[in-house]
Scaffold this active site. Structure first.
Site, PDB file in Angstrom:
ATOM      1  N   ASP A 178       1.054  -1.142  -0.001  1.00 31.30           N
ATOM      2  CA  ASP A 178       0.154   0.119  -0.042  1.00 31.30           C
ATOM      3  C   ASP A 178       0.890   1.453  -0.056  1.00 31.30           C
ATOM      4  O   ASP A 178       0.448   2.527  -0.134  1.00 31.30           O
ATOM      5  CB  ASP A 178      -0.656  -0.018   1.230  1.00 31.30           C
ATOM      6  CG  ASP A 178      -1.722   1.323   1.702  1.00 31.30           C
ATOM      7  OD1 ASP A 178      -2.655   1.062   0.499  1.00 31.30           O
ATOM      8  OD2 ASP A 178      -1.704   2.001   2.046  1.00 31.30           O
ATOM      9  N   LEU A 259      -7.434   6.693   3.054  1.00 33.69           N
ATOM     10  CA  LEU A 259      -7.621   6.726   2.174  1.00 33.69           C
ATOM     11  C   LEU A 259      -6.416   7.844   1.347  1.00 33.69           C
ATOM     12  O   LEU A 259      -6.287   8.480   0.056  1.00 33.69           O
ATOM     13  CB  LEU A 259      -8.006   8.965   2.746  1.00 33.69           C
ATOM     14  CG  LEU A 259      -9.266   8.944   3.229  1.00 33.69           C
ATOM     15  CD1 LEU A 259      -9.399   9.785   3.663  1.00 33.69           C
ATOM     16  CD2 LEU A 259     -10.182   7.935   2.184  1.00 33.69           C
ATOM     17  N   ARG A 260      -5.089   6.678   1.018  1.00 33.28           N
ATOM     18  CA  ARG A 260      -3.940   7.171   0.928  1.00 33.28           C
ATOM     19  C   ARG A 260      -4.472   6.621  -1.161  1.00 33.28           C
ATOM     20  O   ARG A 260      -3.462   7.294  -2.135  1.00 33.28           O
ATOM     21  CB  ARG A 260      -3.345   6.039   0.578  1.00 33.28           C
ATOM     22  CG  ARG A 260      -1.566   6.306   0.071  1.00 33.28           C
ATOM     23  CD  ARG A 260      -0.448   5.560   1.080  1.00 33.28           C
ATOM     24  NE  ARG A 260       0.128   6.011   2.313  1.00 33.28           N
ATOM     25  CZ  ARG A 260      -0.415   4.967   3.269  1.00 33.28           C
ATOM     26  NH1 ARG A 260      -0.623   4.361   2.903  1.00 33.28           N
ATOM     27  NH2 ARG A 260       0.749   5.575   4.212  1.00 33.28           N
ATOM     28  N   ALA A 261      -4.927   5.111  -1.503  1.00 34.40           N
ATOM     29  CA  ALA A 261      -5.359   5.551  -2.340  1.00 34.40           C
ATOM     30  C   ALA A 261      -5.806   6.703  -3.272  1.00 34.40           C
ATOM     31  O   ALA A 261      -5.621   6.350  -4.542  1.00 34.40           O
ATOM     32  CB  ALA A 261      -5.985   4.300  -2.677  1.00 34.40           C
ATOM     33  N   VAL A 264      -2.926   9.347  -3.723  1.00 36.21           N
ATOM     34  CA  VAL A 264      -2.480   8.690  -4.704  1.00 36.21           C
ATOM     35  C   VAL A 264      -3.328   8.775  -6.173  1.00 36.21           C
ATOM     36  O   VAL A 264      -2.522   9.261  -7.208  1.00 36.21           O
ATOM     37  CB  VAL A 264      -1.662   7.896  -4.260  1.00 36.21           C
ATOM     38  CG1 VAL A 264      -0.635   7.124  -5.935  1.00 36.21           C
ATOM     39  CG2 VAL A 264      -0.687   7.647  -3.348  1.00 36.21           C
TER      40      VAL A 264
END
Length: 673
Positions: A178, A259-261, A264
């Protein structure tokens, strides 16, 4: 892969690229070629930390003031070896100046050297976890702080992080997956014409490297110019509210964690718009970004194949493009690489829309890094990986056989092998090695890092013991004074399951639970860098159905196809286990095994089956292999054969009326080696 590398070069905040693919697919070659096409950077002359002279907020420990001359140099490609130490990555005390001049000076590490460049980790799945965490934290924050050996230094470390790996050699933990911004799957082309062209170009390079490079000089210069323009344009791209809402809808629909997706994907879409020459993010930008940023984040466990349902993605995005935000005032880009180049003419003897033609200018030929994603990058289905080995029919099995699937895997409790080993670094049993906390010092040039304090202590003791007049009062260092650090960390182990798959064990529920336990241990083992193997014996022979491995994709297919039925060749199973242990000890004498025999103790293959089983068990015991016998005998009439087997094996006997997955894991967890 090329598109992902370019996008993260345009916007390093994306977080780097993880490249997964089979061996021989030019992963390393492509990454090393990236540095050649990146624009040069300006630095202060003599600055080891490569601070940006045009950034007022940038500072360097080497240059408190910006009075040094500004020079231009190519972007560095810094390769991080798998066996690198933490001192080499972060930096440490300059020992030469500390020992000769008594001064404390910081020696920069690989992260300082990679600032504003490319940091490449080949076989990142084999890198020790604490180093991977360190790299990803530095890539996310852009800063490195070193507090060690009387040194306190902080410096910038913004780089393009690229990792390559072969899934056959083991997986990366989901938490680490991730942290990589983008991930792609690569595979060798199956088209013979494409393969011939690859070979032709490689042979041409080997014959005359200079002429080959000159042939592509124009195309490479044009690619460098386009990357430079995209970098300047990325801050001008508008990410409208409609685009952000669509990105959130896509990430929510695919149920990615955190929420990193979303972040990015948004950054990647902006970079792609800049690469295509647009001033606002469109539906196509979001689609490309989702295909690069989301597949590896949808994996809930190692058995989930990476990939994305493109039909669902297109359904979420819809057919209509996003509403265009108001155009900012100012001139529009003069070149728009997003125009469809499909109708452009090419003059070439060999037509390949995915490779550059040196005789055609970049603007007049199809773009090898175009908006259209190749199938091998769009989808990372199992078809893009080597065929998994299949379990052949077992001759002479005798009787009917059946195949059952494994139950649902779960998270087992941590178990360790007692004692202090010296095996390959892992995350399970205690061991002495090159990583971990420092617990002592050893004399001589060992494998560990230099223990400075103990080295100076040894030199001082020798200095005091010398007769007066044997020295001039200064402390000198001899080879005999050297001391290396002894560290206690964790090691990897080999978990070897020897499973009775005969008719007496063929109950569907029983085999389902056994397989579920093995898969659960395999899931935990790959995170801890363990090896897991399984032997199944039935009919007249024993098969190594799962060779020692950490690759979970192969393990799943092999375990699910394991049949059950027939007679019980217990001796063959134990002898095969002994052979596996012997071979693994030849490969790595420090790898400590644990044999788990799952059986009811019956031996029915042959007239002398019982005596051969006793001799085989004595042979395994003589090899010093720690073992556990899980007694699966069930029913009102019990013969106690598994108890007798455990005595011959010198193993712990654990009665178990029903082989439950939880019970089997508890047995292994409670094993005392």
């Amino acid at each position: 892969m090329g598109l992902a590398l370019v996008l993260t070069s345009i916007s390093p905040e994306i977080g780097g690229v993880l490249v997964r693919g089979e061996k021989g697919t030019a992963k390393s070659t492509t990454v090393r070629g990236l540095a050649e096409v990146l624009p040069w950077i300006d630095v202060h002359d003599g600055d080891r930390f490569s601070a940006d002279p045009h950034d007022p907020a940038a500072s360097s420990p080497d240059l408190p003031t910006s009075s040094a001359a500004v020079v231009s140099r190519p972007v560095r490609l810094v390769e991080l070896p798998v066996g690198a130490t933490e001192d080499r990555v972060l930096g440490s005390l300059n020992l030469e100046k500390a020992l000769t001049a008594g001064s404390v000076e910081f020696e920069p590490g690989l992260l300082a050297r990679a600032h504003r460049g490319v940091l490449y980790v080949d076989e990142v799945n084999l890198l020790h976890d604490h180093l991977v965490d360190l790299l990803l934290d530095a890539a996310a924050t852009g800063q490195v702080t070193v507090e060690r050996d009387s040194v306190s230094v902080g410096h910038s470390a913004r780089f393009v992080l690229i990792g390559t790996m072969n899934p056959e050699e083991g997986e990366l933990r989901p938490q680490l997956l991730d942290r990589f911004g983008l991930a792609v799957e690569v595979a060798a082309p199956r088209d013979p014409a494409l393969r011939v062209e690859v070979v032709r170009r490689r042979l041409a390079f080997d014959r005359d490297p200079a002429a080959f490079v000159e042939t592509y000089a124009t195309s490479q210069t044009e690619l460098t110019r386009r990357i430079s323009q995209a970098r300047h344009r990325v801050d001008e791209v508008t990410l409208g509210d409609a685009a952000m809402l669509k990105i959130a809808e896509v990430c929510a629909a695919f149920e990615v964690d955190g929420l990193r997706a979303d972040i990015v994907t948004a950054r990647t879409a902006v970079a792609h718009a800049a690469w295509a020459g647009r001033r606002f993010v469109t539906r196509d930008d979001i689609r490309v970004a989702a295909l690069l940023a989301l597949p590896h984040r949808r994996r809930r466990n190692p058995f989930d194949a990476p990939g994305l349902d493109e039909d669902l993605l297109d359904e979420i995005l819809g057919d209509d493009d996003l509403p265009e935000p108001p155009e900012p005032e100012g001139p529009t880009p003069t070149d728009d690489p997003s125009d469809d180049p499909g109708d452009d003419a090419r003059d070439s003897d060999y037509t390949d829309p995915g490779t550059p033609d040196p005789s055609t200018h970049e603007a007049d030929r199809p773009d090898p890094l175009s908006d259209e994603m190749p199938d091998s990058v769009q989808d990372s289905a199992p078809d893009s990986t080597p065929d998994s080995p299949q379990v052949p029919p077992q001759p002479g099995a005798g009787g009917a056989s059946s195949t059952v699937k494994a139950g649902e895997a779960y998270r087992p409790r941590l178990f360790t092998v007692d004692g202090l080993g010296q095996g390959t670094p892992g995350r399970r049993s205690r061991a002495l090695g090159s990583t971990g906390r420092r617990v002592g010092a050893a004399s001589g040039r060992g494998n560990g890092a230099l223990h400075l304090v103990e080295t100076l202590r040894a030199a001082a003791e020798r200095h005091v013991s010398q007769e007066p007049g044997a020295h001039d009062g200064r402390l000198t260092l001899h080879a005999s004074d050297l001391r290396t650090a002894v560290r206690e960390g964790r090691e990897a182990n080999l978990l070897l399951f020897c499973v009775d798959a005969s008719g007496s064990m063929a109950a569907r529920r029983r085999m389902t639970q056994v397989k579920a336990a093995i898969l659960s241990l395999l899931t935990d083992a790959y995170r801890r860098r363990d090896k897991v193997a399984m032997i199944a014996f039935r009919g007249t022979e024993a098969d190594l159905t799962l060779p020692p491995t950490g690759s979970v994709e192969v393990a799943v297919s092999l375990l699910d196809d394991l049949p059950a039925g027939g007679r019980t060749p217990l001796a063959e199973g134990l002898l095969t286990a002994a052979d596996v242990v012997r071979r693994e000890r030849l490969r790595d004498a420090r790898l400590r095994p644990l044999l788990v025999v799952v059986t009811d103790g019956r031996a029915t293959a042959g007239a002398d089956a019982v005596e051969r089983s006793r001799l085989a068990a004595a042979h395994v015991a003589g090899m010093g292999v720690p073992s556990v016998v899980v007694d699966c005998e069930d029913g009102p009439l019990r013969l106690g054969l598994a108890l007798t087997l455990s005595a011959h094996l010198q193993a712990e006997h654990v009665p178990m009326a029903r082989v439950s997955a939880t019970g089997l894991v508890d047995v292994v967890n409670g094993r005392v080696a």
